[in-house]
Design an enzyme around this catalytic site. Sequence first.
Site, PDB file in Angstrom:
ATOM      1  N   SER A  34       0.870  -1.009  -0.425  1.00 58.32           N
ATOM      2  CA  SER A  34      -0.529   0.360  -0.161  1.00 58.32           C
ATOM      3  C   SER A  34       0.923   1.391   0.115  1.00 58.32           C
ATOM      4  CB  SER A  34      -0.965   0.447   1.126  1.00 58.32           C
ATOM      5  OG  SER A  34      -0.229  -0.110   2.449  1.00 58.32           O
ATOM      6  N   ASP A 324      -4.537   8.246   7.139  1.00 61.50           N
ATOM      7  CA  ASP A 324      -5.099   7.325   8.602  1.00 61.50           C
ATOM      8  C   ASP A 324      -4.077   6.747   9.192  1.00 61.50           C
ATOM      9  OD1 ASP A 324      -3.454   5.053   7.310  1.00 61.50           O
ATOM     10  OD2 ASP A 324      -5.536   4.539   5.698  1.00 61.50           O
ATOM     11  N   HIS A 327      -0.959   4.999   7.158  1.00 59.88           N
ATOM     12  CA  HIS A 327      -0.445   5.731   6.016  1.00 59.88           C
ATOM     13  C   HIS A 327      -0.933   7.384   5.983  1.00 59.88           C
ATOM     14  CE1 HIS A 327      -2.713   1.999   4.330  1.00 59.88           C
ATOM     15  NE2 HIS A 327      -1.510   1.442   4.052  1.00 59.88           N
TER      16      HIS A 327
END
Length: 349
Positions: A34, A324, A327
């Site tokens: 990610s 978040d 991240h």
Amino acid sequence: MALAFISLILLFLLLLQNHKIDAKVSSLIVFGDSSVDSGNNNYIPTVLKSNFRPYGRDFDGGQATGRFSNGRVPTDFISEAFQLKKTIPAYLDPSYTIKDFATGVCFASAGTGYDNATSKVLSVIPLWKELEYYKEYQSRLREYLGNQKAEEVLSEALYIISLGTNDFLENYYLLPERSSEFSIEEYQRFLAGIARTFITHIYQLGAQKISLTGLPPMGCLPLERTINLASEGECIDEYNNVAMDFNRKLHALVETLNKELSGLQLVLTNPYPILYDIIQNPHSFGFNHSATACCGTGRFEMSYLCQEHNPFTCLDANKYVFWDSFHPTEKTNDILANYAFRTNLAVFQ
Ligand SMILES: *[C@@H]1O[C@H](CO)[C@@H](O)[C@H](O)[C@H]1NC(C)=O
Ligand SMILES: *[C@@H]1O[C@H](CO)[C@@H](O)[C@H](O)[C@H]1NC(C)=O
């Protein structure tokens, strides 16, 4: 005073860099998780997604692309810095064609790791499958550009590999399988062995310029602070120490492979020191918050828990280091990417 001096040096480096650019890197080819996924998880059956608001709210057009941030990810900024396109398309996104992928393509999948077992936790794309997609991409590129031109693009491309955090945080420290099988030292060696095999494979397939990304200070991710039972809200030192230890192993691997594989230009991009600095001194970088994230309460929300109507979500993500609980914000990604571009990626310019 010290800050002014550092700014001056950075400015100087920037000017120097701008002078040297002659677009030697023809394309960016991205493997990982990610930290660099630009939307591949939208097209696979996993719960680990981010193609909904408020993700992407600061992206061009406010689009939730499946990037795990409010805007672009580091590889988008690196691509732009190399004077290629501003965003790197996800390979599984059917709205792009091989023409788009010829100057940059992303095979990354959020939630994946070096370890096959990590990708199984949330049913995402394992690293070996990213490699299979890359082989398919090579054939499509040869068909599109012809053999000779395709070989040129593939050998002049910069390959970016960015993963590893999930192997520790989503797998080893969370689930019993690997932690009963390996000590943490053994597990690191196991992962470094997979990294070695992977790099050797893409080298054999034509890659010459490769950047291997190290681990961030993963004990300081807001989610890890939240679950730190020993001292709540603080970074988990053990995880940070493992990250530094693993980065040293990757550094040794990079040195070995550069000696073993002729023509290979492999560098380690280590985000740890700069990101740790940002987290410890958020104000020096223009941030106000580094212990909690923008989305929701900033303590645990990510993916589906990071929801559009959460009343706690911050208004200005640029004040936050993290978007978040796992991240970075786009602003952090920009800083990390441009720092890498000016330092260890400078050899490719
Ligand atoms: C991961 O799975 C693939 C596909 O089954 C296999 O080829 C590969 O050897 C596995 N990797 C490791 C390190 O076990
Ligand atoms: C946020 O940080 C910036 C940069 O350090 C600073 O100028 C500003 O006063 C801070 N705002 C608040 C509300 O703390």
